[in-house]
Design an enzyme around this catalytic site. Structure first.
Site, mmCIF file in Angstrom:
data_model
loop_
_atom_site.group_PDB
_atom_site.id
_atom_site.type_symbol
_atom_site.label_atom_id
_atom_site.label_comp_id
_atom_site.label_asym_id
_atom_site.label_seq_id
_atom_site.Cartn_x
_atom_site.Cartn_y
_atom_site.Cartn_z
ATOM 1 C CE LYS A 120 2.975 -2.462 4.552
ATOM 2 N NZ LYS A 120 3.387 -0.899 5.171
ATOM 3 N NE ARG B 253 10.969 2.512 -0.139
ATOM 4 C CZ ARG B 253 11.670 2.708 0.926
ATOM 5 N NH1 ARG B 253 12.383 3.723 1.377
ATOM 6 N NH2 ARG B 253 11.996 1.684 1.736
ATOM 7 C CG HIS C 145 8.269 -1.372 7.157
ATOM 8 N ND1 HIS C 145 7.793 0.074 6.707
ATOM 9 C CD2 HIS C 145 9.605 -1.564 6.693
ATOM 10 C CE1 HIS C 145 8.832 0.576 6.274
ATOM 11 N NE2 HIS C 145 9.898 -0.065 6.085
ATOM 12 C CB CYS D 206 1.040 5.110 8.553
ATOM 13 S SG CYS D 206 1.071 7.034 7.879
ATOM 14 N N PRO E 63 0.923 -1.366 0.033
ATOM 15 C CG PRO E 63 -0.073 -1.162 2.025
ATOM 16 C CD PRO E 63 0.812 -1.912 1.380
ATOM 17 C CG MET E 64 3.795 2.111 -1.563
ATOM 18 S SD MET E 64 5.187 2.052 -2.390
ATOM 19 C CE MET E 64 4.400 1.263 -3.888
ATOM 20 C CD GLN F 161 -2.684 0.302 4.925
ATOM 21 O OE1 GLN F 161 -2.296 1.363 4.414
ATOM 22 N NE2 GLN F 161 -1.706 -0.506 5.506
HETATM 23 C C1 LIG Z 1 4.974 7.130 -1.147
HETATM 24 C C2 LIG Z 1 4.584 6.138 -0.144
HETATM 25 C C3 LIG Z 1 3.477 5.926 0.459
HETATM 26 C C4 LIG Z 1 3.052 5.150 1.498
HETATM 27 N N1 LIG Z 1 1.942 4.881 1.766
HETATM 28 C C5 LIG Z 1 1.473 3.970 2.858
HETATM 29 C C6 LIG Z 1 0.268 3.413 3.302
HETATM 30 O O1 LIG Z 1 -0.624 4.204 2.938
HETATM 31 N N2 LIG Z 1 0.095 2.189 3.842
HETATM 32 C C7 LIG Z 1 1.138 1.848 4.509
HETATM 33 O O2 LIG Z 1 0.952 0.808 5.026
HETATM 34 N N3 LIG Z 1 2.307 1.833 4.301
HETATM 35 C C8 LIG Z 1 2.708 3.017 3.121
HETATM 36 N N4 LIG Z 1 4.015 3.163 2.911
HETATM 37 C C9 LIG Z 1 5.035 2.205 3.353
HETATM 38 C C10 LIG Z 1 4.968 1.014 2.182
HETATM 39 O O3 LIG Z 1 3.936 0.319 2.243
HETATM 40 C C11 LIG Z 1 6.239 -0.067 2.725
HETATM 41 O O4 LIG Z 1 6.015 -0.452 4.118
HETATM 42 C C12 LIG Z 1 7.511 0.763 2.650
HETATM 43 O O5 LIG Z 1 7.708 1.482 1.617
HETATM 44 C C13 LIG Z 1 8.705 -0.235 2.684
HETATM 45 O O6 LIG Z 1 8.787 -1.202 1.659
HETATM 46 P P1 LIG Z 1 9.780 -0.879 0.445
HETATM 47 O O7 LIG Z 1 11.002 -1.001 1.095
HETATM 48 O O8 LIG Z 1 9.600 -2.322 -0.250
HETATM 49 O O9 LIG Z 1 9.323 0.294 -0.488
HETATM 50 C C14 LIG Z 1 4.184 3.932 1.929
HETATM 51 C C15 LIG Z 1 5.470 4.257 1.124
HETATM 52 C C16 LIG Z 1 5.694 5.023 0.080
HETATM 53 C C17 LIG Z 1 7.165 5.198 -0.482
#
Ligand SMILES: Cc1cc2nc3c(=O)[nH]c(=O)nc-3n(C[C@H](O)[C@H](O)[C@H](O)COP(=O)(O)O)c2cc1C
Length: 331
Positions: free
Chosen positions: A141, A236, A173, A102, A19-20, A72
């Site tokens: 999460k 990412r 995470h 978050c 989720p992002m 989410q």
């Molecule tokens: C732009 C952005 C927005 C995000 N928004 C959320 C979100 O809405 N909910 C959530 O649980 N995590 C959010 N995250 C965290 C990601 O879900 C993930 O846990 C985090 O980026 C680590 O994973 P990665 O290293 O594979 O990116 C966000 C991350 C980014 C980069």
């Protein structure tokens, strides 16, 4: 729940796309779906108030091709979350996931996100209410901890308390969140990754579905982590360099990949963009998610540049994507 702690392996969350906020919207998810059919997709976080009182079409609509898809949610009021769980089920979501990771200030004030790791009993109450309100899986999460929580003990206590509700899927995470002093972006980069704690968690809770997230950037790494864990979630890297996803189905699930090369993925997305564009969606809202498709290929920069410049026009159509395709050479 399997209470005798017999080790169980789960397949449902073997590979998940994170989720992002502002990134994993329905257009982005449709694009990812052309690269992998087997991955589980997550929406951006939507807060309970937006689901209950807001424009549901806007916040909840998704394309049928997106299954399996999880909504989410952000919130901490059990009754409101229960209502959202029912709504998620009615909209056809396959799972509802509660955000306990978050770190943004804005959400801490509303008792949403990572701050909830300090309130395991409240999270359990929320999950329990959500489970009672729907039949789809309710998952969590979270981080490995917040602020100066003890490294492993508090994490284990959080999972124990929440798992008592029957919740069996925890997406972790693998870094702490520092709620004071770090921005959300810094909170995804600065606290060190501790995969060892997530593996320790799986060893202690072999009957739970433990999914690891944070810093994973290729399928080889994902495969290695899957030796010890039930699933991996990537954020990412999937956004910036999406084409590595084209091998997920074959490498991680043993099923044929849906698209043979980048051009095929783009052609499918162009078809989608044409339909959406005709229904009133601006090209930019869709095309911004595919800029990384040709990363590392000859002409990738020209592809990005062409789309960035021309999709900004309110009237832009999918023709911009066809033109951009002419600028890259995939050999
Ligand atoms: C732009 C952005 C927005 C995000 N928004 C959320 C979100 O809405 N909910 C959530 O649980 N995590 C959010 N995250 C965290 C990601 O879900 C993930 O846990 C985090 O980026 C680590 O994973 P990665 O290293 O594979 O990116 C966000 C991350 C980014 C980069």
């Amino acid at each position: 729940m399997n209470s005798d702690k017999t080790p169980t392996t789960f397949d449902s969350h073997r590979f998940c796309l994170a989720p992002m906020m502002d990134w994993s919207d329905k257009h982005c998810r449709y694009f990812w779906r052309q690269l992998t059919k087997k991955s589980r997709l997550y929406t951006e976080m939507v807060v309970t108030g937006a689901i209950i009182h807001g424009d549901r079409e806007r916040f909840l609509q998704f394309n049928n091709a997106e299954h399996p898809i999880a909504l989410q949610v952000g919130g901490s009021d059990p009754a409101a979350l229960a209502q959202c769980a029912r709504i998620a089920q009615d909209w056809g979501y396959d799972e509802i996931n509660l955000n306990c990771g978050c770190p943004s200030d804005r959400v801490q004030n509303g008792m949403i996100g990572a701050i909830l790791m300090s309130k395991p009993e409240l999270v359990a109450e929320c999950i329990d209410a959500m489970q009672k309100a729907c039949d789809i899986p309710v998952t969590v999460k979270h981080r490995i901890g917040i602020d100066d929580m003890e490294d492993y003990e508090a994490l284990s206590n959080f999972v124990t308390t929440v798992a008592q509700t029957g919740c069996n899927t925890f997406i972790v995470h693998a870094r702490k969140a520092w709620l004071k002093g770090l921005s959300p972006k810094e909170n995804r980069e600065i606290p060190p990754l501790r995969y060892d704690l997530v593996v320790q968690l799986k060893k202690a809770f072999p009957h739970l579905n433990i999914v690891i997230n944070g810093g994973i950037n290729c399928l080889e790494q994902a495969k290695t982590l899957l030796n010890d864990l039930d699933g991996v979630m990537i954020g990412r890297e999937a956004y910036h360099n999406p084409f590595f996803l084209a091998d997920v189905d074959q490498k991680l699930f043993g099923t044929p990949n849906p698209s043979a090369n980048r051009h095929e993925v783009l052609d499918k997305f162009i078809h989608y963009a044409e339909q959406q564009n005709a229904a009133g969606t601006r090209l930019h809202h869709m095309s911004r998610h595919i800029l990384g498709l040709y990363l590392g290929q000859k002409g990738a920069r020209a592809f990005r540049r062409h789309i960035t410049i021309h999709a900004a026009n309110r009237e832009a159509s999918a023709v911009v994507l066809r033109e951009a395709k002419q600028l890259v050479d995939i050999g």
